[in-house]
Enzyme design. Structure first.
Site, PDB file in Angstrom:
ATOM      1  N   LEU A  28       0.798  -1.154   0.055  1.00  6.82           N
ATOM      2  CA  LEU A  28       0.081   0.054   0.021  1.00  6.82           C
ATOM      3  C   LEU A  28       0.826   1.206  -0.011  1.00  6.82           C
ATOM      4  O   LEU A  28       0.293   2.352  -0.382  1.00  6.82           O
ATOM      5  CB  LEU A  28      -1.015  -0.054   1.254  1.00  6.82           C
ATOM      6  CG  LEU A  28      -0.470  -0.051   2.553  1.00  6.82           C
ATOM      7  CD1 LEU A  28       0.152   1.081   3.152  1.00  6.82           C
ATOM      8  CD2 LEU A  28      -1.654  -0.835   3.535  1.00  6.82           C
TER       9      LEU A  28
ATOM     10  N   GLY B 179       1.305   3.755  -3.384  1.00 10.35           N
ATOM     11  CA  GLY B 179       0.461   4.836  -3.718  1.00 10.35           C
ATOM     12  C   GLY B 179       0.103   5.641  -2.600  1.00 10.35           C
ATOM     13  O   GLY B 179      -0.447   6.743  -2.607  1.00 10.35           O
ATOM     14  N   HIS B 180       0.628   5.371  -1.324  1.00 13.90           N
ATOM     15  CA  HIS B 180      -0.128   6.257  -0.043  1.00 13.90           C
ATOM     16  C   HIS B 180       1.233   6.608   0.734  1.00 13.90           C
ATOM     17  O   HIS B 180       1.205   5.689   1.907  1.00 13.90           O
ATOM     18  CB  HIS B 180      -1.117   5.512   0.671  1.00 13.90           C
ATOM     19  CG  HIS B 180      -1.945   6.177   1.438  1.00 13.90           C
ATOM     20  ND1 HIS B 180      -1.634   6.672   2.907  1.00 13.90           N
ATOM     21  CD2 HIS B 180      -3.064   6.481   1.300  1.00 13.90           C
ATOM     22  CE1 HIS B 180      -2.581   7.239   3.257  1.00 13.90           C
ATOM     23  NE2 HIS B 180      -3.474   7.319   2.348  1.00 13.90           N
ATOM     24  N   PHE B 181       1.765   7.494   0.712  1.00 12.81           N
ATOM     25  CA  PHE B 181       2.071   8.415  -0.512  1.00 12.81           C
ATOM     26  C   PHE B 181       3.549   8.089  -0.788  1.00 12.81           C
ATOM     27  O   PHE B 181       4.531   8.282  -0.068  1.00 12.81           O
ATOM     28  CB  PHE B 181       1.726   9.839  -0.139  1.00 12.81           C
ATOM     29  CG  PHE B 181       0.164   9.939   0.110  1.00 12.81           C
ATOM     30  CD1 PHE B 181      -0.708  10.137  -0.854  1.00 12.81           C
ATOM     31  CD2 PHE B 181       0.075  10.231   1.688  1.00 12.81           C
ATOM     32  CE1 PHE B 181      -2.064  10.431  -0.231  1.00 12.81           C
ATOM     33  CE2 PHE B 181      -1.379  10.326   2.107  1.00 12.81           C
ATOM     34  CZ  PHE B 181      -2.494  10.489   1.083  1.00 12.81           C
TER      35      PHE B 181
ATOM     36  N   ILE C 142       2.481   7.013   4.460  1.00 13.10           N
ATOM     37  CA  ILE C 142       1.691   6.974   5.662  1.00 13.10           C
ATOM     38  C   ILE C 142       0.784   5.907   5.689  1.00 13.10           C
ATOM     39  O   ILE C 142       0.022   5.677   4.671  1.00 13.10           O
ATOM     40  CB  ILE C 142       0.845   8.499   5.597  1.00 13.10           C
ATOM     41  CG1 ILE C 142       1.795   9.666   5.695  1.00 13.10           C
ATOM     42  CG2 ILE C 142      -0.414   8.420   6.926  1.00 13.10           C
ATOM     43  CD1 ILE C 142       0.790  11.120   5.634  1.00 13.10           C
TER      44      ILE C 142
END
Length: 150
Positions: free
Chosen positions: A50, A53-55, A60
């Site tokens: 994850l 893409g975050h971020f 985070i």
């Protein structure tokens, strides 16, 4: 008088929860008391998919994943309190109320999840949950889960 802590290792956790990589959010349980409380850990690693893409420039851990970790902890406490699941049964995350996010969680953090059983009615259990990093609350919520056949 000292009471021995009840723990769950990853094999025992996987026997109770249907989640698997990359969605299993509980690494271990360090203590629980049936019908009362459970303490679990989630180690947050930059290797989790994850974070691509975050971020990308400021990773985070998503708040919804903190809530998912809490929900999985409530499922574990529910199964330990009310019995292990049958082959075609599990606890579904039913609702969340009063969710608050107080501080970002980043790779390298260790989430300490504490869930407390409040009440159960007609197969729906209510819990209070908190997530802490380094002793500071980063998230709190009320969660409900429902035991159902699938």
């Amino acid at each position: 008088m000292t009471s021995e802590k009840k723990t769950l290792n990853i094999t025992e956790i996987q026997a109770l929860l249907p989640h698997r990589y990359p969605f299993l959010m509980i690494d271990r349980v360090t203590d629980y008391e049936e019908g009362q409380t459970l303490t679990a850990y989630k180690n947050v690693s930059i290797n989790e998919p994850l974070f691509t893409g975050h971020f990308p420039k400021m990773p985070i851990f998503p708040g919804v994943m903190i809530l998912e970790a809490m929900a999985q902890a409530t499922g574990l406490l529910a199964f330990k309190s009310f019995g292990a699941p049958s082959e075609n049964e599990l606890y579904y995350f039913a609702s969340i109320d009063k969710a608050k996010f107080r501080k970002p969680v980043v790779p390298g953090d260790q989430l300490v999840l504490n869930v407390e059983f409040i009440k159960e009615r007609r197969g729906i259990a209510l819990f209070n949950g908190t997530a802490k990093v380094d002793g500071e609350v980063v998230c709190s919520a009320e969660l409900k889960c429902a035991r159902r056949e699938f």
